[in-house]
Enzyme design. Structure first.
Site, PDB file in Angstrom:
ATOM      1  N   SER A  12       0.860  -1.279   0.026  1.00 54.96           N
ATOM      2  CA  SER A  12       0.009  -0.019  -0.229  1.00 54.96           C
ATOM      3  C   SER A  12       0.767   1.228  -0.117  1.00 54.96           C
ATOM      4  CB  SER A  12      -0.948   0.130   1.245  1.00 54.96           C
ATOM      5  OG  SER A  12      -0.316  -0.069   2.365  1.00 54.96           O
ATOM      6  N   ASN A  87       7.474  -8.139   2.087  1.00 52.43           N
ATOM      7  CA  ASN A  87       7.840  -6.713   2.264  1.00 52.43           C
ATOM      8  C   ASN A  87       7.072  -6.075   3.672  1.00 52.43           C
ATOM      9  OD1 ASN A  87       8.551  -3.886   1.740  1.00 52.43           O
ATOM     10  ND2 ASN A  87       6.484  -3.716   1.925  1.00 52.43           N
ATOM     11  N   SER A 139      16.643  -6.039   6.508  1.00 52.36           N
ATOM     12  CA  SER A 139      17.194  -4.596   6.999  1.00 52.36           C
ATOM     13  C   SER A 139      18.583  -4.670   7.477  1.00 52.36           C
ATOM     14  CB  SER A 139      16.342  -4.176   8.120  1.00 52.36           C
ATOM     15  OG  SER A 139      17.183  -2.863   8.653  1.00 52.36           O
ATOM     16  N   TYR A 152      12.615  -5.631  16.304  1.00 56.57           N
ATOM     17  CA  TYR A 152      12.698  -5.333  15.018  1.00 56.57           C
ATOM     18  C   TYR A 152      13.944  -6.150  14.487  1.00 56.57           C
ATOM     19  CZ  TYR A 152      12.951  -2.717  10.633  1.00 56.57           C
ATOM     20  OH  TYR A 152      12.822  -2.615   9.248  1.00 56.57           O
ATOM     21  N   LYS A 156      14.295  -9.150  11.698  1.00 55.44           N
ATOM     22  CA  LYS A 156      14.959  -8.834  10.313  1.00 55.44           C
ATOM     23  C   LYS A 156      16.090  -9.845  10.272  1.00 55.44           C
ATOM     24  CE  LYS A 156      12.317  -5.945   8.619  1.00 55.44           C
ATOM     25  NZ  LYS A 156      11.540  -6.210   7.636  1.00 55.44           N
TER      26      LYS A 156
END
Ligand code: NAP
Length: 244
Positions: A12, A87, A139, A152, A156
């Site tokens: 989006s 993603n 990342s 996070y 990742k």
């Protein structure tokens, strides 16, 4: 990638949106999946106006039912899924010592478990077709660590492990699995950076600028193409030299 069907999560906005546009420009039929339906519809309209093919499919990667429904819908529309771009991602930053369990769970559920569940949906068709491309968006901090982002970073780094394990499991079926590790990219996710933090970061990047969503999308397009057929289990850095 003419007529290949590509399923892109978190399409989006930001990097996912750029991936959808770039893959569609290269002939792929794109399934754009995320929660914000209006933004997806707008993206699909843009792709169609440019002569491409795309469909908007609402999906919450934090829900196994929603993921299963979205893949069913994708197959109803385009008949198959040949390329999967994992993603969709979120941050809930904070120091580990004070991090709430909900912040840990939300990030791991969306970034890592969501990707795993999408892979489980996509794989059977790829195995039957003896062709598939999976690209996981990791990342740079999944490779280096980062203070204040234990959840996070774990998600990742987990995606990199998942990429390598899966690459070995499915290589014999002509399915490649790779990760792209962006550095600091101009999107809504990095808009929140304080000016001082931004300046400190820029000083650490040899190319002295943040990256664009398009620069990440171009790397994804390459890994999803026939040209990258002999590359699997790889982590492609797109970071301006931040980590070498
Ligand atoms: P963004 O602009 O915040 O976009 C995140 C995307 O993920 C949105 O499209 C959002 O769509 C989707 N998403 C979030 N939660 C979701 C859920 N539960 N279900 C489905 N979709 C969900 O961020 P971005 O910068 O483009 O980030 C894209 C990816 O790149 C992320 O995985 C991020 O970790 C990674 N990344 C970004 C950077 C950077 O500097 N920007 C650097 C390294 C890695 P909806 O809200 O519509 O659901």
């Amino acid at each position: 990638m003419k007529d290949r069907v590509a399923f892109i999560t978190g399409a989006s906005q930001g990097i996912g949106r750029a991936c959808a546009r770039v893959l569609a420009e290269h002939g792929a039929r794109v399934v754009a999946a995320a929660r914000q339906q209006e933004k997806l519809e707008q993206l699909v309209a843009e792709i169609r106006a440019a002569g491409g093919q795309a469909a908007a499919v609402p999906m919450d990667v934090a829900s196994a039912e929603s993921i299963a429904a979205a893949f069913r819908q994708a197959v109803e529309i385009f008949g198959k899924v040949e390329i999967l771009v994992n993603n969709a991602g979120i941050t809930r930053d904070g120091l580990a010592m004070r991090m709430k369990r909900e912040s840990w769970d939300a990030v791991l559920t969306t970034n890592l478990t969501g990707s795993f569940l999408c892979i489980q949906q996509a794989l059977p068709g790829m195995v039957r077709a003896r062709w598939g491309r999976i690209v996981n968006i990791s990342s740079v901090v999944g490779e280096t660590g980062n203070s204040g982002q234990a959840n996070y970073v774990a998600s990742k780094a987990g995606l990199i492990g998942l990429t390598k394990a899966l690459a070995q499991e499915v290589a014999s079926r002509n399915i490649t699995v790779n990760a792209v590790a962006p550095g600091f990219i101009e999107t809504a996710m990095t808009d929140a950076l304080e000016p001082a933090a931004r300046d400190r970061l820029l000083a650490m990047i040899p190319l002295r600028r943040m990256g664009t969503d398009l620069e990440v999308a171009n790397a994804v397009r390459f890994l999803a193409s026939d040209e990258a057929a002999y590359i699997t289990g790889h982590v492609l850095d797109v970071n301006g030299g931040l980590r070498m």
